[in-house]
Design a protein around this motif. Structure first.
Motif, mmCIF file in Angstrom:
data_model
loop_
_atom_site.group_PDB
_atom_site.id
_atom_site.type_symbol
_atom_site.label_atom_id
_atom_site.label_comp_id
_atom_site.label_asym_id
_atom_site.label_seq_id
_atom_site.Cartn_x
_atom_site.Cartn_y
_atom_site.Cartn_z
ATOM 1 N N SER A 1 22.770 -7.025 67.445
ATOM 2 C CA SER A 1 23.527 -7.025 68.700
ATOM 3 C C SER A 1 24.922 -6.446 68.497
ATOM 4 C CB SER A 1 23.593 -8.433 69.300
ATOM 5 O OG SER A 1 24.309 -9.292 68.463
ATOM 6 N N SER B 1 17.946 -8.879 69.979
ATOM 7 C CA SER B 1 18.706 -7.643 69.880
ATOM 8 C C SER B 1 18.706 -6.921 71.208
ATOM 9 C CB SER B 1 18.108 -6.746 68.805
ATOM 10 O OG SER B 1 16.715 -6.722 68.959
ATOM 11 N N PRO B 2 19.822 -7.056 71.943
ATOM 12 C CA PRO B 2 19.909 -6.364 73.219
ATOM 13 C C PRO B 2 19.953 -4.865 72.960
ATOM 14 C CG PRO B 2 22.022 -7.346 72.624
ATOM 15 C CD PRO B 2 21.053 -7.706 71.549
ATOM 16 N N THR C 1 20.842 -1.718 74.353
ATOM 17 C CA THR C 1 21.529 -1.178 75.511
ATOM 18 C C THR C 1 20.975 0.186 75.895
ATOM 19 O OG1 THR C 1 23.201 -0.491 73.951
ATOM 20 C CG2 THR C 1 23.685 -2.429 75.273
#
Ligand code: ZN
Length: 436
Positions: free
Chosen positions: A414, A31-32, A34
């Motif tokens: 994501s 899970s990026p 941000t």
């Protein structure tokens, strides 16, 4: 529909593929995050998190176990001579191949169904235990039976074609079968929403079910510069079977349509549903169904070529011990199933990678399509993903390899992170599909 039937009828594999869920069973991935430092866009806690981790592990393990199980079970049945005995039954009843096919195929498909039955039963038990399914056992068994009957009906002509070309063109059968499958796939995708899907679920016009939603959807549709008349928007009764949510685009040409599950309408607000719909409209506008058909046809070419090499080798080497007399023997269909199970599994990362790229494109389109209609698309999309993930008990911290292999969609985590931060209307940025 039963999984083994789907493999056998590779034609049909496109139907669920084209009708990809917008978020359902969205598989695991890293899970990026941000927004470093802030909360992740999709998260679960406490009991929900625990359940999501448990269910995700079960899904992952069953997925891989099932592939090995199918291959092993077909091999065991070949060695026990079960398929050759079924062939003997058919041949003893009639010397006419058309009649033999009427006897062989139902028995063959029942055997394949029985192979899958233990894990299918287990997965329904799991779905009930975790509250993902609300379908009674009676209803579930009836669905499985209908799937089997549809499979029997649809498999008759392909099986006869194989029988004839196995005999007449033992070197080129795979190419002829592939050629025949091209129009068949297109016809099946066309008739699926009109003929096949109504056999499994109840569809009604969306307009009377949710006029406010249809009004909103028409705004989004006209912003996209296209025409999807309300007559092409359908409501599906999912709540009698599941607590999960879904919406999808299915069909081609005159049968092309948008389907929204009643669970989605009940649990998401108008803005959240708009974002989900924007995604589905992306599939519709960007011709993802035709691209999916073209891709499936290409994958089928490779799969059948590999299957041809495998079957020739396997029958030459083991035909004696399996009592499979040759390619034109009815029992060779079991060897074909074995090949399709092996190569279908090995090609999963390729087909899922293709699917994920289309899903991401539809996410981008959806965010842009609702701009100016939904007050805060980033937040509505994030909260839609949160609710979809909670309803399907999706693990917020999934495994990267599992996503690579099994994920038809990027992970919910994501997708939520992307949606929460995607704003191409900021200075210096440019929308991809809706130019300023
Ligand atoms: Zn999608």
């Amino acid at each position: 529909m039963l999984r083994s039937l789907k493999i056998l009828l590779l034609f049909l594999s496109l139907v669920p593929f084209a009708a990809t869920a917008s978020a359902q069973q969205a598989p695991p991935a890293p899970s990026p995050q941000t927004q470093t430092g802030s909360a992740p866009a999709y998260s679960l806690s406490g009991d929900k998190l625990q359940k999501a981790i448990e269910v995700s592990r079960i899904r992952e393990i069953v997925h891989f176990v099932q592939a090995g199980w199918d291959i092993t079970a077909i091999l065991v049945l070949l060695w026990l001579g079960v398929f050759s005995r079924v062939r003997n039954i058919a041949e003893n009843i009639s010397s006419n191949v058309w009649i033999q096919c009427v006897i062989y195929m139902p028995l063959f498909l029942v055997l394949l169904t029985l192979i899958d039955l233990p894990l299918d039963l287990y997965m329904h038990t799991v779905s009930l235990k975790y509250g993902l399914s609300v379908q009674t056992w009676r209803g579930w068994i009836w669905d499985q039976t209908k799937g089997l009957l549809i499979g029997v009906a649809l498999s008759y002509l392909p099986a006869m074609l194989l029988k004839l070309i196995f005999r007449k063109a033992p070197q080129k059968w795979w190419l002829i079968f592939w050629g025949a499958s091209v129009p068949t796939i297109i016809v099946l995708v066309f008739i699926a929403p009109v003929v096949l899907e109504p056999l499994m679920n109840k569809y009604e016009s969306l307009q009377p079910k949710s006029p406010a939603l249809v009004d909103r959807l028409e705004q989004i549709v006209s912003r996209g510069g296209l025409v999807i008349p309300p007559a092409r928007m359908f409501w599906m009764d999912a709540s009698s079977k599941t607590t999960e949510m879904n919406a999808y685009v299915t069909g081609i040409g005159a049968s092309k349509r948008v389907v929204v599950w009643d669970t989605t309408i009940a649990k998401l607000n108008l803005d959240e549903t708009s974002v989900v719909f924007g995604h589905e409209m992306g599939h519709y506008v960007l011709n993802h169904i035709w691209r999916g058909i073209a891709f499936t046809i290409a994958v089928l070419f490779v799969t059948l070529f590999l299957a041809k090499l495998f079957i020739a080798w396997a029958i030459a080497r083991y035909g004696g011990s399996w009592q499979v007399r040759g390619l034109s023997d009815w029992a060779s269909l079991a060897v074909l199933m074995l090949a399709l199970s092996i190569f279908g599994f090995l090609l999963e990362p390729v087909t899922n990678g293709f699917s994920r790229s289309m899903e991401h494109q539809a996410d981008v389109y959806g965010m842009e399509a609702v701009h100016g209609i939904v007050p805060n698309p980033q937040e509505s999309a994030r909260s839609a993903f949160q609710k979809l993930g909670e309803a399907s008990l999706v693990d917020p911290n999934p495994n990267a390899f599992v996503e690579f292999w099994t994920g038809s969609h990027p992970s919910i985590a994501s997708r939520a992170a992307f949606a929460a931060s995607y704003d191409p209307w900021q200075p210096g940025k440019q929308p991809e599909f809706f130019k300023k």
